[in-house]
Design an enzyme around this catalytic site. Structure first.
Site: not given
Ligand SMILES: [Ca+2]
Ligand SMILES: [Ca+2]
Lengths: 240, 240
Positions: A89, A122-123, A159, A195
């Site tokens: 997020g 991700s985060a 990413h 990714e």
């Molecule tokens: Ca993000």
């Protein structure tokens, strides 16, 4: 050191469902002994909805999921956890909430001392590293520091994106942004996880998993490409 | 209020030279009475080289350029400036240096009280607004706050980028990132300035200039497109 980490670049690949692309790795990582996983949904605004989605997915893999935002005492929930998953997020929102709830030390202790398996996406991968200084996210809230949980002695750019040769956009490329980071003194390596890739850490051993290559940026040196399956254990020593 | 601002999305458009696309606007903005412009090169690592490039360009437009990093006393240089130009690069590095050199208050005072014209490009546009919370840059250094100079009562996203319908990349689109910002309470409007556009502010009048449209994001409302030439003065009132 008992450390076990699964640091995933992204939760969803194009055309797939939530965590579909890494579900086999997630299962192998948490294994049959872990029954209940503690979820940290802080990176998204709607924590209930986020928890529903993650719970559905983990339930299909055979795991119960408890969200830390549903716990009466978040620190105690970490203290009792068998496994931890921090979802993606906004990285600033996530890190600020981890500080607000005083969870950084306790997560660090559980993972490094007790060997509780930690998965990030991700985060959730950004906050597992030294700092969030190589996140792609907007600074929508102000955390007390950019220092993160520090489960590995380097930074990750999730990413990771190659420059588009057809683009007419003049904003910095991802590589240029990471180069700007390395213009600052004493900045650690940055692993650009494209990714579809993820890093598995077991003790002091680190292995690149997934279907895409990763690009490693070291201050003052040209970037180096690593294929899936590469042994990246050299990153785990503090003096790279 | 004497305020005069030229807030440019980007310093270079694809295929052009440094500030070429807006040089006519720059000349009209600073006019014939300003002789010497104070340059702030803090957003890039190599301040000497950056100053050389900016000095060449401004010299070709008929202006002398003094860089604040060459001044013995940076605050005093702001105090004596006839015009200010803050260039792009990394927004966190720029804002931190502005704080380190205690320049925010003095720039604010000169622009809002004395009517010193202020031009910003990219990161230099971000720091002119309420906060840097809608920058695209990586948080490579930790500033004491995300609050910026506050010459306008809203935020700007420079280099605003529309989603690429052919992209398979799963990182958040620019619009999604700004939407995440607006999930936070009491967040101001965000003007998405596409490359090639700029905002001219004269007192309480704001006009969109350049060759591209801008996209305005207001918390809780759908985004709205504005053509070049649009009067955006409604953004200048504190209660939008
Ligand atoms: Ca993000
Ligand atoms: Ca920039």
């Amino acid at each position: 050191m008992k450390r076990r980490l699964l640091l995933v670049s992204n939760s969803t690949v194009h055309g797939g469902g939530y965590l579909d692309h890494c579900q086999r790795d997630v299962r192998l990582f948490f294994g049959p002994d872990v029954k209940k996983i503690l979820f940290v949904p802080y990176a998204l605004h709607d924590r209930d909805e986020y928890t529903r989605m993650a719970r559905d997915k983990f339930s299909s893999l055979g795991y119960d999921l408890l969200s830390v935002h549903e716990a009466a005492d978040p620190v105690d929930a970490v203290r009792k956890s068998q496994g931890i998953f921090i979802g993606g997020g906004n990285t600033f929102r996530l890190l600020k909430s981890l500080y607000d709830n005083r969870l950084l030390c306790e997560i660090r202790r559980r993972v490094l001392e007790d060997g509780v398996p930690y998965m990030g996406s991700s985060a959730g991968t950004n906050v597992a590293t030294i700092s969030i200084s190589t996140t792609n996210d907007m600074p929508i809230v102000f955390p007390p520091s950019f220092s993160a949980i520090g489960l590995v002695p380097f930074n990750i750019n999730p990413h990771y994106l190659d420059p588009d040769p057809n683009s007419r956009h003049m904003g910095e490329t991802r590589q240029q942004r990471i180069t700007q980071y390395h213009e600052e003194p004493e900045t650690p390596c940055v692993l650009g996880l494209r990714e579809g890739s993820m890093l598995l850490v077991e003790g002091n051993k680190a292995t690149l998993l997934g279907t895409t290559k990763a690009r490693l940026f070291t201050r003052g040196r040209p970037p180096v490409e690593y294929d899936a399956g590469s042994d990246l254990s050299f990153l785990m020593t503090d003096a790279q």
